[in-house]
Scaffold this motif. Structure first.
Motif, mmCIF file in Angstrom:
data_model
loop_
_atom_site.group_PDB
_atom_site.id
_atom_site.type_symbol
_atom_site.label_atom_id
_atom_site.label_comp_id
_atom_site.label_asym_id
_atom_site.label_seq_id
_atom_site.Cartn_x
_atom_site.Cartn_y
_atom_site.Cartn_z
ATOM 1 N N LYS A 2 0.830 -1.201 0.000
ATOM 2 C CA LYS A 2 0.000 0.000 0.000
ATOM 3 C C LYS A 2 0.868 1.256 0.000
ATOM 4 O O LYS A 2 0.616 2.198 -0.759
ATOM 5 N N GLN A 3 1.909 1.267 0.827
ATOM 6 C CA GLN A 3 2.782 2.430 0.895
ATOM 7 C C GLN A 3 3.562 2.615 -0.410
ATOM 8 O O GLN A 3 3.741 3.740 -0.909
ATOM 9 N N LYS A 4 4.015 1.508 -0.974
ATOM 10 C CA LYS A 4 4.767 1.545 -2.233
ATOM 11 C C LYS A 4 3.896 2.122 -3.351
ATOM 12 O O LYS A 4 4.358 2.945 -4.156
ATOM 13 N N LEU A 5 2.623 1.695 -3.390
ATOM 14 C CA LEU A 5 1.719 2.210 -4.403
ATOM 15 C C LEU A 5 1.431 3.688 -4.171
ATOM 16 O O LEU A 5 1.412 4.480 -5.130
ATOM 17 N N GLU A 6 1.220 4.051 -2.926
ATOM 18 C CA GLU A 6 0.940 5.450 -2.608
ATOM 19 C C GLU A 6 2.085 6.350 -3.052
ATOM 20 O O GLU A 6 1.874 7.431 -3.617
ATOM 21 N N ASN A 7 3.327 5.913 -2.805
ATOM 22 C CA ASN A 7 4.505 6.682 -3.235
ATOM 23 C C ASN A 7 4.551 6.793 -4.763
ATOM 24 O O ASN A 7 4.855 7.855 -5.317
ATOM 25 N N HIS A 8 4.266 5.679 -5.419
ATOM 26 C CA HIS A 8 4.301 5.656 -6.885
ATOM 27 C C HIS A 8 3.235 6.592 -7.460
ATOM 28 O O HIS A 8 3.496 7.341 -8.421
ATOM 29 N N LEU A 9 2.042 6.583 -6.880
ATOM 30 C CA LEU A 9 0.971 7.446 -7.360
ATOM 31 C C LEU A 9 1.326 8.923 -7.174
ATOM 32 O O LEU A 9 1.070 9.744 -8.062
ATOM 33 N N SER A 31 -7.424 -7.753 -9.811
ATOM 34 C CA SER A 31 -8.383 -6.641 -9.788
ATOM 35 C C SER A 31 -8.986 -6.436 -8.403
ATOM 36 O O SER A 31 -9.297 -5.301 -8.020
ATOM 37 N N MET A 32 -9.120 -7.519 -7.618
ATOM 38 C CA MET A 32 -9.665 -7.357 -6.267
ATOM 39 C C MET A 32 -8.658 -6.669 -5.357
ATOM 40 O O MET A 32 -9.031 -5.869 -4.485
ATOM 41 N N ALA A 171 -2.818 -9.966 -0.757
ATOM 42 C CA ALA A 171 -4.195 -10.470 -0.639
ATOM 43 C C ALA A 171 -4.333 -11.379 0.572
ATOM 44 O O ALA A 171 -5.318 -11.289 1.327
ATOM 45 N N LYS A 172 -3.357 -12.241 0.777
ATOM 46 C CA LYS A 172 -3.420 -13.176 1.903
ATOM 47 C C LYS A 172 -3.260 -12.442 3.238
ATOM 48 O O LYS A 172 -3.949 -12.750 4.213
ATOM 49 N N GLU A 173 -2.357 -11.460 3.263
ATOM 50 C CA GLU A 173 -2.126 -10.713 4.498
ATOM 51 C C GLU A 173 -3.344 -9.877 4.894
ATOM 52 O O GLU A 173 -3.576 -9.615 6.078
ATOM 53 N N ASN A 174 -4.142 -9.469 3.897
ATOM 54 C CA ASN A 174 -5.283 -8.592 4.164
ATOM 55 C C ASN A 174 -6.626 -9.303 4.004
ATOM 56 O O ASN A 174 -7.672 -8.652 3.951
ATOM 57 N N ASN A 175 -6.560 -10.628 3.953
ATOM 58 C CA ASN A 175 -7.775 -11.451 3.885
ATOM 59 C C ASN A 175 -8.715 -11.042 2.738
ATOM 60 O O ASN A 175 -9.941 -10.952 2.912
#
Length: 436
Positions: A2-9, A31-32, A171-175
């Motif tokens: 999530k943090q990596k994506l936020e930085n990239h965005l 996509s999920m 996905a697994k870490e965030n159920n």
């Protein structure tokens, strides 16, 4: 992740801030995860799901799954169903191509009708690798090796920096729940064969293969950018726009040691694919042509001429009535009765109205056409010989029009008037004809 994506965005896709985003959501893993991430990052999103009806009940179970997710998360949802097999049969397309066309046409329609700004798809680094290998196996230029673009007009692919393994771990870490597409297990499609058999070998040879590949993609994209810059500079030296046509100077082109690469760079966007035929045009005789669906490339003396394919057939004729004041198609002509003669030019003639028989006919020239050029004392000349003397290109010849009266040529439009229709005395009624 999530943090990596936020930085990239924030660093590379900051234009998405404050925009309405349409997330292409199949219900699968990628996509999920994308939906979860953009939901948590508080972007204004909606979900778009296509039911292609290719896997019987499975397709409807995917649809219900996405619908339930949208309801649970209070996310706007757009659903549609396609008869993909029927569409593919009607338009002679593969099922995959048909599904792609249906999907993106619908996405663009949603952008317009629902006022969304961008379509987001969940392509990731492994997808990029598979696309690279598919293009490599089929034979491709540098552009085909640069993979899937992160931004293509209104389509954004924000997950390209992540591997499938990273996405699955998140996905697994965030159920996060997702649906497995049973067709992904089949080796029916080339992409699946590469995914199941070739990619695992590459990753076994180098556990960091995806990271290494991403670096290679960066280098290839930088090389492609350099090629495009050089292409623009050389284009300005070799090409000249003339109306709807582009003329490539062969004397300048032949000086380039790698002119074939430049021709490819300039012409591929016009839909050409017969590259060896195009390269052969450089040394071919005048008149040789290569076609794409909407354009053609023709050799004419020391030029290659790129032009749109003319939709007006050679046999088409246009009638001009006696009191008609103008014509808009295929040329812009004006007709005006005057009392005296002013300046005559290639675009303006004066004819004796009494010598005309209406309706006049506007048509293309034919090989056997003969007329009496103004100023030659009534001597006849073939229109084709006039074109040769005027050094008209093949394109110019094809675009030439004749104004005729009772099968006699009044004017080779824009070039020469016929002697037989000239004004001989002031008592004659005078018609001024002008090419705008």
């Amino acid at each position: 992740m999530k943090q990596k994506l936020e930085n990239h965005l924030s660093q590379n896709l900051q234009f998405l801030n404050g925009k309405k985003l349409l997330l292409a959501t199949s219900g699968g893993l990628d996509s999920m995860v994308m939906a979860d991430l953009f939901h948590k990052l508080n972007y204004e999103i909606a979900i778009a799901h296509c039911n292609f009806q290719l896997r019987e009940m499975e397709s409807f179970e995917d649809q219900n799954f996405v619908q339930e997710y949208a309801n649970t998360n209070s996310t706007p949802l757009f659903l549609t169903q396609f008869d993909t097999k029927a569409f593919a049969e009607d338009y002679k397309l593969s099922t995959q191509i048909a599904a792609r066309e249906l999907r993106y046409n619908w996405f663009y329609e949603l952008l317009e009708t629902e006022n969304y700004d961008y379509i987001l798809t969940a392509h990731h680094a492994d997808d990029n690798l598979e696309t690279f290998l598919i293009n490599l196996s089929r034979g491709t230029g540098l552009e085909g090796l640069t993979g899937i673009p992160e931004k293509n007009e209104n389509i954004i692919r924000p997950l390209l920096l992540f591997s499938r393994q990273e996405i699955e771990n998140y996905a697994k870490e965030n159920n996060i729940k997702w649906r497995e597409d049973s067709s992904n297990a089949s080796d029916k499609y080339l992409r699946n064969k590469i995914r199941h058999h070739l990619v695992p070998i590459l990753k076994a040879l180098n556990p960091n293969f995806i990271t290494s590949f991403q670096k290679t993609q960066t280098y290839l994209q930088e090389a492609q950018d350099m090629v495009e810059d050089a292409s623009i500079i050389v284009y300005q030296q070799v090409a000249k726009q003339e109306g709807d046509d582009i003329h490539f100077d062969l004397n300048q082109l032949r000086k380039l040691p790698n002119y074939k690469s430049y021709l490819y760079q300039w012409l591929h966007e016009f839909g050409f694919s017969a590259w060896e035929d195009i390269y052969d045009l450089v040394e071919s005789q005048s008149g040789k042509q290569v076609f794409s669906l909407e354009f053609r490339l023709i050799k004419d003396r020391n030029s290659l001429i790129l032009s749109p394919i003319n939709l007006i057939t050679e046999k088409e004729e246009f009638l001009i009535e006696e009191n008609q004041k103008e014509v808009k198609i295929p040329l812009n002509l004006s007709f005006c009765k005057v009392t005296d003669i002013s300046l005559v030019s290639n675009t303006t003639i004066f004819v004796a109205t009494d010598k005309l028989q209406f309706p006049l006919v506007l048509r293309h020239w034919n090989e056997g056409d003969v007329f009496q050029p103004f100023g030659m004392g009534g001597k006849s000349k073939k229109v084709s010989k006039l074109f040769k003397d005027e050094k008209l290109s093949l394109i110019d010849k094809e675009n030439a029009w004749l104004l005729c009266s009772n099968n006699e040529i009044v004017w080779v439009i824009g070039i020469r008037q016929d002697e037989r229709f000239r004004i001989e005395n002031k008592a004659e009624n005078i018609l001024k004809i002008q090419l705008e």
